[in-house]
Structures are given as structure tokens and as C-alpha cells.
Design a protein around this motif. Structure first.
Motif, PDB file in Angstrom:
ATOM      1  N   SER A 168      -6.565  -3.297   3.024  1.00 24.83           N
ATOM      2  CA  SER A 168      -7.020  -3.789   1.771  1.00 24.83           C
ATOM      3  C   SER A 168      -7.235  -5.316   1.950  1.00 24.83           C
ATOM      4  N   LEU A 169      -8.161  -5.908   1.197  1.00 27.56           N
ATOM      5  CA  LEU A 169      -8.074  -7.263   1.041  1.00 27.56           C
ATOM      6  C   LEU A 169      -7.578  -7.706   0.008  1.00 27.56           C
TER       7      LEU A 169
ATOM      8  N   VAL B  31      -3.243  -9.715   8.500  1.00 26.81           N
ATOM      9  CA  VAL B  31      -3.681 -11.112   9.061  1.00 26.81           C
ATOM     10  C   VAL B  31      -4.657 -11.747   7.929  1.00 26.81           C
ATOM     11  N   ILE B  32      -4.911 -12.821   8.217  1.00 34.11           N
ATOM     12  CA  ILE B  32      -5.727 -13.785   7.307  1.00 34.11           C
ATOM     13  C   ILE B  32      -7.136 -13.688   7.782  1.00 34.11           C
ATOM     14  N   GLU B  33      -7.972 -13.254   6.957  1.00 32.52           N
ATOM     15  CA  GLU B  33      -9.603 -13.226   7.403  1.00 32.52           C
ATOM     16  C   GLU B  33     -10.240 -14.408   6.847  1.00 32.52           C
ATOM     17  N   ASN B  34     -11.325 -14.773   7.717  1.00 34.94           N
ATOM     18  CA  ASN B  34     -12.156 -15.837   7.438  1.00 34.94           C
ATOM     19  C   ASN B  34     -13.402 -15.518   6.360  1.00 34.94           C
ATOM     20  N   ASN B  35     -12.866 -14.653   5.217  1.00 32.97           N
ATOM     21  CA  ASN B  35     -13.730 -14.420   4.378  1.00 32.97           C
ATOM     22  C   ASN B  35     -12.809 -14.242   2.922  1.00 32.97           C
ATOM     23  N   GLY B  36     -13.518 -14.667   1.887  1.00 28.96           N
ATOM     24  CA  GLY B  36     -12.855 -14.618   0.695  1.00 28.96           C
ATOM     25  C   GLY B  36     -13.490 -14.595  -0.613  1.00 28.96           C
ATOM     26  N   PHE B  37     -12.889 -14.314  -1.725  1.00 30.86           N
ATOM     27  CA  PHE B  37     -13.706 -13.914  -3.031  1.00 30.86           C
ATOM     28  C   PHE B  37     -14.114 -15.483  -3.529  1.00 30.86           C
TER      29      PHE B  37
ATOM     30  N   VAL C 162      -2.725  -4.865   6.301  1.00 29.74           N
ATOM     31  CA  VAL C 162      -2.979  -3.613   7.220  1.00 29.74           C
ATOM     32  C   VAL C 162      -1.387  -2.703   7.291  1.00 29.74           C
ATOM     33  N   ALA C 163      -1.683  -1.587   6.450  1.00 33.00           N
ATOM     34  CA  ALA C 163      -0.367  -0.761   6.388  1.00 33.00           C
ATOM     35  C   ALA C 163      -0.231   0.455   7.452  1.00 33.00           C
ATOM     36  N   THR C 164       0.722   0.467   8.637  1.00 31.89           N
ATOM     37  CA  THR C 164       0.482   1.414   9.430  1.00 31.89           C
ATOM     38  C   THR C 164       1.202   2.841   8.887  1.00 31.89           C
ATOM     39  N   ASN C 165       1.924   2.620   7.269  1.00 33.84           N
ATOM     40  CA  ASN C 165       2.542   3.758   6.816  1.00 33.84           C
ATOM     41  C   ASN C 165       2.601   3.320   5.549  1.00 33.84           C
ATOM     42  N   ARG C 166       3.209   4.170   4.790  1.00 33.27           N
ATOM     43  CA  ARG C 166       3.839   3.884   3.239  1.00 33.27           C
ATOM     44  C   ARG C 166       4.688   2.469   2.989  1.00 33.27           C
ATOM     45  N   GLY C 167       4.439   1.783   2.151  1.00 31.31           N
ATOM     46  CA  GLY C 167       5.479   0.526   2.129  1.00 31.31           C
ATOM     47  C   GLY C 167       6.317   0.774   0.894  1.00 31.31           C
ATOM     48  N   ASP C 168       7.335   0.256   0.862  1.00 32.57           N
ATOM     49  CA  ASP C 168       8.228   0.193  -0.193  1.00 32.57           C
ATOM     50  C   ASP C 168       8.689  -1.371  -0.834  1.00 32.57           C
ATOM     51  N   VAL C 169       9.358  -1.490  -1.835  1.00 30.25           N
ATOM     52  CA  VAL C 169       9.479  -2.721  -2.661  1.00 30.25           C
ATOM     53  C   VAL C 169      10.469  -3.461  -1.964  1.00 30.25           C
TER      54      VAL C 169
ATOM     55  N   LEU D  83       1.011  -1.112  -0.101  1.00 24.39           N
ATOM     56  CA  LEU D  83      -0.127   0.024  -0.132  1.00 24.39           C
ATOM     57  C   LEU D  83       0.810   1.170  -0.141  1.00 24.39           C
ATOM     58  N   LEU D  84       0.428   2.303  -0.541  1.00 21.86           N
ATOM     59  CA  LEU D  84       1.246   3.519  -0.783  1.00 21.86           C
ATOM     60  C   LEU D  84       0.973   4.610   0.209  1.00 21.86           C
ATOM     61  N   ASP D  85       0.279   4.056   1.505  1.00 24.15           N
ATOM     62  CA  ASP D  85       0.134   5.093   2.551  1.00 24.15           C
ATOM     63  C   ASP D  85      -0.539   4.160   3.687  1.00 24.15           C
ATOM     64  N   ALA D  86      -0.767   4.668   4.908  1.00 21.84           N
ATOM     65  CA  ALA D  86      -1.617   3.783   5.983  1.00 21.84           C
ATOM     66  C   ALA D  86      -2.903   3.548   5.493  1.00 21.84           C
TER      67      ALA D  86
END
Length: 92
Positions: free
Chosen positions: A8-9, A46-52, A61-68, A2-5
Motif C-alpha cells: 500500500s502507498l 521503502v520510499i517511492e519517488n511519487n506522492g499525492f 510492503v508486508a510479507t505477513n500480517r502486522g501487529d500493533v 496491513l492486516l495481511d501480506a
């Protein structure tokens, strides 16, 4: 990554080279996090108990911007796809 905090699933991840088969094992997270690498600002994912398509997904879950290199979610493929020149790509 994620590019910021934020959150996303992620579910049903696939990488399919031309004429090939899916190179991602456990792309639906049905077997848990397993060989997926979750690090840095994304380490609360974390793993969620619902899926597509199945019953599980990965809640990123991102607390801040990610990097590669140090902050994100990823995994190695079964086989690295060939480049346009036909050579194998190598991981860093």
C-alpha cells in the motif's frame, strides 16, 4: 499496519488535535523514512519517488500480517494528544 501480506502507498499523514496543528513531522515522506519506525513483517517498506501532494510516499510492503507491537509502520507525535479526561496519553 496491513492486516495481511500485501502493499500500500502512504502519504500526507496528519494528526490534528482540536484547535491545534499537525503533530506529525515528515508526514509526506519528503525527507525519507527518518524517524518513522518500520519493523517486523513490514521491514521491506521503502520510499517511492511519487506522492499525492509532494514527490515522495512510503510504499508499505508486508510479507505477513502486522501487529500493533512488533510488525508495522509508525512514529511518535510531536506532542501526545490529551485523552477525553484531559490527561496526557503516554506511549507504550
Amino acid at each position: 499496519m496491513l492486516l495481511d501480506a500485501g502493499e500500500s502507498l502512504l502519504d500526507e499523514v496528519q494528526v490534528i488535535p482540536a484547535g491545534g496543528s499537525n503533530q506529525v513531522t515528515n508526514g509526506g515522506f519528503e525527507s525519507g523514512i527518518g524517524l518513522w519506525l518500520v519493523q517486523g513483517t513490514h521491514n521491506r517498506s521503502v520510499i517511492e519517488n511519487n506522492g499525492f501532494a509532494g514527490t515522495k510516499s512510503l510504499r508499505i510492503v508486508a510479507t505477513n500480517r502486522g501487529d500493533v507491537y512488533r510488525a508495522g509502520v509508525g512514529r511518535r507525535l510531536r506532542r501526545q494528544p490529551a485523552t477525553a479526561e484531559g490527561r496526557e496519553r503516554r506511549g507504550e
